[in-house]
Design an enzyme around this catalytic site. Structure first.
Site, mmCIF file in Angstrom:
data_model
loop_
_atom_site.group_PDB
_atom_site.id
_atom_site.type_symbol
_atom_site.label_atom_id
_atom_site.label_comp_id
_atom_site.label_asym_id
_atom_site.label_seq_id
_atom_site.Cartn_x
_atom_site.Cartn_y
_atom_site.Cartn_z
ATOM 1 N N ARG A 116 0.825 -1.223 0.000
ATOM 2 C CA ARG A 116 0.000 0.000 0.000
ATOM 3 C C ARG A 116 0.854 1.266 0.000
ATOM 4 O O ARG A 116 0.588 2.180 -0.789
ATOM 5 C CB ARG A 116 -0.991 -0.035 1.172
ATOM 6 N N ASN A 161 -6.420 -2.738 1.714
ATOM 7 C CA ASN A 161 -6.383 -4.202 1.681
ATOM 8 C C ASN A 161 -7.798 -4.712 1.812
ATOM 9 O O ASN A 161 -8.599 -4.125 2.521
ATOM 10 C CB ASN A 161 -5.611 -4.749 2.893
#
Ligand SMILES: [Zn+2]
Ligand SMILES: [Zn+2]
Length: 767
Positions: free
Chosen positions: A22, A40
């Protein structure tokens, strides 16, 4: 005029959680002035991204170079309507449908190791230092997705400094789920007497020849100074270990190179994110000297007595590095024996309360900490054959990375076999092999199996509708499957068919494909009631036909003979009509009274089971060559035979198996090989030469059989524990390739029974 804005949703699958993915997306998007968000979810990483078409394409390109610990399996792209979004955000985990797994544990990265050694860094000497790219994952996760709140790091509240790093997109610990520091992270404790400095006291104990229990990533190790012969022998005695080699940890590649031969391929494995144990040829070994340029060895002979190889790993946590000591510390051990914290065959000890009692008689003190291990996981073990890693045990650092299936499976639990057990949970085109669990004859292993199996179901959100087991009616794993299946369907798969299907599966072979599968191992139940193990099957996922097998010889008394290869040598001598001349080593090794009983058994068949086991044939040859008559651990005789035969020229003489093709299955008679070896042994031909000739004979047998059936297919699979033998695997593979065969060997899962469960899933078939 401004370029038209577009918005896309990208669904990214693979190893993309807990690996800094990320933050990588955030940085990339920010650099390209793109708007949107990343999060996520249970299927992986979900990105919504908005900007010009050119910038979006550039973004897609950059996704192809993800952070080192990440693997992108697929990117799915959907066009959305642009909404004049501004700024880019990392959002919390999104709980939606689909599946992802937690990432595997990753070894300490170089940047963190640098900070550990830097007196100016606030994490100087912090035993739990980690970042987005490294640290514990699988072993501290309660379930997916991989967020701190669902790990044992939830026990520790972030301090302000760590919280700032966690929230700062420019920081390399941005969204590092297991972030901590000396101010807010776990704390070391030492159970023994000392100065109160846990690490210094632990190092002092090791220097003084003591045995230390060390809490690691997937469980406790027992450690001692690998150069201290008395300490190593004492550890052997306490563990009831016999001769089975210990693995060692060394501080760096340079030290590894001093005790073993390290080439580029093994160095790459040793330093990979998984940091497995790599089995390397030993230097300066009294029996086998691999390399003449050896530096003085720091290894006590008792670490791996009689073994040609030594299992070596590098430190994979800061705590390990600190055990060896940093500059300024009193010199610590240069080689540490690091063996699982357990008594022989039991599952690894990982719970602190359990460690207090179970390790009390094994270790002089415990170096522990208060970060809970939620899932036990042993070290992985690999060897390197022809510069390719060959898994021997697939566990820490690899689990729970899934394996893509060549065809869709219904939700399935495959329970594996009874030794080196692992199980597999599968659904659709994905299979998740468990960590190494151990031998099922131990009640504790069965309990560990049940825990691991439930955890794997939780992690993958698969509810198996089918249970698959080995066809052996007496296997404990099979019994467990029948007892626990409830209303679910139970299917069984023949042992060697599963071995071959596993290798086909990891190579993604097409469901329509047929292979010539050589399955060579110690033991597997055959439908005729015999013990199979020297098998050529023509096989697909859905079935097999037995084309050839080693001629049955009587295995007298089962386990007794497995532990005493001289009995197997006598059985093969008897079967080949060579007699039992007193000048042969196995004959002398067998006490006369035992010889009389064995002769009676072989004549009458009393207490005998017929076997076509290739593993037992290796045992017999090892004894005939004078290498090993009684074994202390599995495959010891074959391992030492291989060790003696490496780099040894065979000379002119060759051994040849007789293949009796009149029947199907064809029968492979080892009698001429046994007779030739008996002659060589009588003529005092060195054991290494006999061993080398035998390895070549087995490789040529495989080639001859493959050529004889080449009209069926030219794809050959080599499977079963016997192919852990690097000399045999390498020789056989080269011969087959020279003759135009495509050779498929185990690469992601072990050739031994640790790889069985994947084959069970595939051989059980589609719906
Ligand atoms: Zn790191
Ligand atoms: Zn902190």
């Amino acid at each position: 005029m401004t370029a038209e804005r577009r918005r896309r949703r990208l669904r990214i699958r693979g190893v993309v959680q807990g690996v800094g993915f990320r933050p990588f997306v955030y940085t990339t998007a920010t650099e390209l002035a793109l708007a949107g968000e990343v999060g996520n979810d249970e299927a992986g990483v979900l990105v919504e991204i908005e900007g010009t078409a050119a910038a979006l394409d550039e973004f897609a390109d950059r996704l192809r170079q993800p952070p080192p610990a990440a693997t992108v399996d697929s990117v799915e792209c959907t066009d959305l309507a642009a909404r004049d979004d501004t700024g880019f955000r990392i959002v919390g985990s999104i709980r939606a449908g689909g599946r992802t797994t937690v990432p595997p544990d990753a070894a300490l990265c170089d940047v963190c190791a640098g900070e550990l050694r830097d007196p100016g860094n606030r994490r100087y000497r912090h035993p739990f230092i980690n970042c987005t790219g490294c640290g514990p994952r699988f072993t501290i996760a309660a379930g997916p997705p991989f967020d701190r709140a669902r790990t044992s790091m939830a026990d520790f509240t972030l301090c302000d400094s760590c919280a700032r790093e966690y929230a700062d997109p420019a920081d390399r610990r941005f969204h590092a789920q297991s972030i901590c520091c000396p101010g807010c992270g776990p704390v070391l404790t030492y159970s023994g007497a000392g100065t109160g400095d846990a690490l210094a006291d632990a190092r002092a104990l090791l220097r003084a020849g003591g045995i230390l229990a060390v809490k690691g990533i997937g469980g406790y190790h027992l450690a001692c100074d690998g150069a201290d012969a008395a300490a190593v022998s004492e550890l052997r005695r306490r563990k009831g270990r016999g001769d089975k080699p210990f693995a060692v940890m060394v501080p760096n590649l340079e030290t590894a190179g001093q005790i073993a031969r390290v080439n580029a391929a093994s160095a790459e494995l040793l330093t990979s994110a998984a940091h497995p144990i790599v089995l390397l040829p030993r230097r300066r070994c009294p029996r086998y000297d691999h390399g003449t340029d050896a530096a003085p060895s720091d290894l006590a002979e008792a670490v791996a007595p009689g073994s040609p190889d030594i299992g070596v790993m590098l430190p994979y946590t800061a705590l390990h590095l600190l055990l060896f000591g940093l500059p300024g510390d009193p010199p610590g051990p240069r080689v540490l024996v690091m063996t699982s914290g357990n008594t022989g065959g039991e599952p690894i000890c990982y719970d602190d309360e359990d460690a207090r009692t179970r390790l009390a008689g094994l270790a002089d003190a415990r170096l522990s900490h208060n970060r809970r291990i939620l899932v036990p996981c042993d070290d992985s073990v690999l060897r390197v054959v022809d510069d390719i890693g060959l898994p021997v045990r697939r566990s820490r650092g690899y689990v729970p990375v899934p394996i893509a299936l060549p065809m869709a499976a219904p939700p399935t639990l495959a329970v594996g076999g009874d030794v080196k057990n692992t199980c597999v949970v599968a659904s659709g085109r994905t299979a998740w092999p468990s960590q190494h669990l151990g031998d099922m004859d131990r009640p504790a292993t069965l309990a560990a199996f049940e825990t691991a199996e439930r955890h794997l179901e939780r992690l993958t959100r698969v509810t198996p509708a089918r249970v698959v087991a080995d066809a052996h009616p007496g296997y404990r794993s099979t019994g467990w499957a029948r007892r626990h299946a409830g209303q679910r369907e139970v299917r069984t798969v023949q042992h060697h068919h599963a071995h071959i299907a596993a290798v086909m599966g990891e190579h993604g072979l097409d469901p329509a494909e047929t292979v010539l599968g050589f399955a060579f191992d110690g033991t597997g139940w055959g439908p005729d009631g015999a013990i199979w193990g020297g098998e050529l099957l023509v096989a697909g996922y859905h079935g097999f036909r037995r084309l050839a097998h080693l001629k049955y010889v009587p295995l007298a008394g089962g386990d007794v003979t497995v532990h005493r290869p001289y009995r197997m040598a006598l059985a093969h001598l008897w079967a080949s009509g060579s007699g039992w001349p007193e000048n042969l080593a196995p004959v002398r090794a067998c006490p006369p009274a035992e010889r009389a009983v064995l002769a009676h058994q072989l004549r009458t068949g009393l207490g005998c089971v017929p076997t076509s086991s290739m593993g037992r044939l290796f045992d017999a040859v090892a004894s005939l060559a004078g290498v090993r008559h009684v074994v202390d651990y599995e495959a010891q005789a074959a391992i030492e035979l291989e060790g003696s035969a490496r780099d040894v020229p065979t000379g002119r003489a060759v051994y040849r198996f007789a293949v009796l093709p009149a029947t199907e299955p064809a029968v492979i008679d080892p009698a001429p090989v046994i007779a030739a070896i008996a002659r060589d042994a009588s003529d005092a031909v060195p054991a290494g030469v006999i061993g080398a000739r035998f390895h070549v004979a087995v490789a040529r047998l495989v080639l001859e059989l493959a050529l004889g059936h080449a009209e069926i297919t030219r794809t050959v699979v080599l499977a079963g524990g016997v192919f852990q033998n690097s000399l045999l695997l390498s020789t056989t593979r080269a011969l087959l390739r020279d003759h135009g065969f495509t050779v498929r060997c185990p690469q992601r899962l072990p050739p031994n029974d640790g790889g069985l469960a994947l084959g069970q899933v595939l051989a059980a078939g589609a719906n």
